[in-house]
Design a protein around this motif. Structure first.
Motif, short mmCIF file in Angstrom:
data_model
loop_
_atom_site.label_atom_id
_atom_site.label_comp_id
_atom_site.label_asym_id
_atom_site.label_seq_id
_atom_site.Cartn_x
_atom_site.Cartn_y
_atom_site.Cartn_z
N VAL A 278 -7.82 -6.16 -59.49
CA VAL A 278 -8.57 -6.60 -58.31
C VAL A 278 -9.35 -5.43 -57.72
O VAL A 278 -8.84 -4.31 -57.63
N LYS A 279 -10.60 -5.71 -57.31
CA LYS A 279 -11.44 -4.68 -56.71
C LYS A 279 -11.52 -4.90 -55.19
O LYS A 279 -11.66 -6.04 -54.74
N VAL A 280 -11.45 -3.81 -54.43
CA VAL A 280 -11.59 -3.90 -52.97
C VAL A 280 -12.59 -2.85 -52.50
O VAL A 280 -12.73 -1.78 -53.11
N LYS A 281 -13.27 -3.17 -51.38
CA LYS A 281 -14.25 -2.23 -50.82
C LYS A 281 -13.62 -1.35 -49.74
O LYS A 281 -13.96 -0.18 -49.62
N ASP A 282 -12.73 -1.94 -48.94
CA ASP A 282 -12.17 -1.19 -47.82
C ASP A 282 -10.83 -1.79 -47.41
O ASP A 282 -10.32 -2.71 -48.06
N GLU A 283 -10.27 -1.27 -46.31
CA GLU A 283 -8.96 -1.74 -45.86
C GLU A 283 -8.98 -3.19 -45.41
O GLU A 283 -7.95 -3.89 -45.48
N ASN A 284 -10.12 -3.69 -44.96
CA ASN A 284 -10.20 -5.09 -44.55
C ASN A 284 -10.01 -6.02 -45.74
O ASN A 284 -9.36 -7.07 -45.63
N ASP A 285 -10.56 -5.63 -46.88
CA ASP A 285 -10.34 -6.40 -48.11
C ASP A 285 -8.86 -6.40 -48.47
O ASP A 285 -8.30 -7.42 -48.90
N VAL A 286 -8.22 -5.25 -48.29
CA VAL A 286 -6.79 -5.13 -48.60
C VAL A 286 -5.99 -6.08 -47.72
O VAL A 286 -5.09 -6.79 -48.19
N LYS A 287 -6.30 -6.11 -46.42
CA LYS A 287 -5.58 -6.99 -45.49
C LYS A 287 -5.77 -8.45 -45.85
O LYS A 287 -4.82 -9.24 -45.81
N ARG A 288 -7.02 -8.83 -46.18
CA ARG A 288 -7.28 -10.23 -46.54
C ARG A 288 -6.51 -10.61 -47.80
O ARG A 288 -5.90 -11.69 -47.87
N ASN A 289 -6.50 -9.73 -48.79
CA ASN A 289 -5.76 -10.01 -50.02
C ASN A 289 -4.27 -10.16 -49.73
O ASN A 289 -3.59 -11.01 -50.29
N TRP A 290 -3.76 -9.27 -48.85
CA TRP A 290 -2.34 -9.29 -48.48
C TRP A 290 -1.95 -10.65 -47.92
O TRP A 290 -0.94 -11.24 -48.32
#
Length: 259
Positions: free
Chosen positions: A107-119
């Motif tokens: 999975v690719k993420v751009k920033d911490e917001n992407d990480v939170k949404r994925n979580w």
């Protein structure tokens, strides 16, 4: 800093000590999961205080107390044939790997917001019915409000700009003022709660932890008030014997020491 070998040896030493205490100490033998609960909460708050004070030696000490409780719970769990410390560690390891597909997957993420949404999305895939399911009911209200807002923001339910949130704060303040003028007691409480909730949300947008901010203000007030008490005592007076004007002199003086 200690090597990984020394770190593991220290954990092993703690596990051995816990085995001894559980076998030989009358107090430790008596403890249950339930009897330790309130003590764990107390230790957690003591750790939180040390963190706010940025007292690193005290943080080390309080982390040790919290770690002891984790080991204690795991020991009781092993006695009940339910789980042991390895199960506890492996459980969180498995969760971290599953919740970080951008590290342990493709999975690719751009920033911490992407990480939170994925979580949050991963939690729902694991069977949770709501993104708010993991918010403990017994959390203090300020912390709970902050966690609620953070979690719903993680799935896109959020304002776009801080200015929008501040407008909401102003709107809630206006509604509170209207209910105060009308003297609607029940509605005053509701609107006051809305004001607090919107302020906590605004804090998130401007990068402030509301719980930490309020606790720092609590500490500042305590320090200033105790300065005032000491000043009154040095004059041979009690605060009740001083006028507000006299108290204000010392209160203003306290600001030089506690800002």
């Amino acid at each position: 800093m200690n090597s990984r070998k020394d770190q593991l040896a220290a954990i092993n030493r703690l596990l051995d000590i816990m085995d001894d205490l559980r076998e030989k100490c009358p107090w430790d033998k008596k403890q249950t999961l339930e009897s330790l609960r309130h003590l764990t909460i107390e230790e957690t708050y003591e750790l939180a205080d040390a963190i706010l004070d940025n007292d690193l030696p005290e943080i080390k000490k309080e982390l040790g107390d919290v770690l002891l409780h984790i080991v204690f719970y795991a020991k009781i769990g092993s006695e009940q044939k339910a789980f042991d410390i390895a199960d506890v560690a492996n459980s969180i390891c498995d969760k971290l790997i599953d919740r970080h597909p951008h590290i342990y997957g493709d999975v690719k993420v751009k920033d911490e917001n992407d990480v939170k949404r994925n979580w949050q999305q991963l939690k729902l895939k694991e069977g949770k019915q709501s993104v708010l399911e993991g918010v403990p009911k017994s959390l203090p209200a300020v912390v709970k409000a902050n966690r609620i807002q953070d979690k719903v923001a993680g799935v896109g339910f959020d304002w776009e700009k801080p200015e929008q949130v501040w407008e909401k704060v102003q709107e809630e303040l206006s509604e509170l003022n209207e209910e105060i003028k009308a003297n609607h007691k029940e509605n005053i409480e509701k609107e006051f709660g809305d004001v607090l909730f919107s302020m906590i949300n605004y804090a998130r947008f401007i990068g402030v932890n509301p719980e930490n901010a309020l606790e720092k203000t609590n500490k500042k007030f305590i320090n200033r008030f105790q300065f005032l008490e000491k000043a009154a005592k040095n004059e041979g007076k009690t605060l009740s014997e001083m006028s507000l004007e006299e108290m204000d002199v010392y209160w203003n003086a306290s600001k030089k020491y506690f800002s």
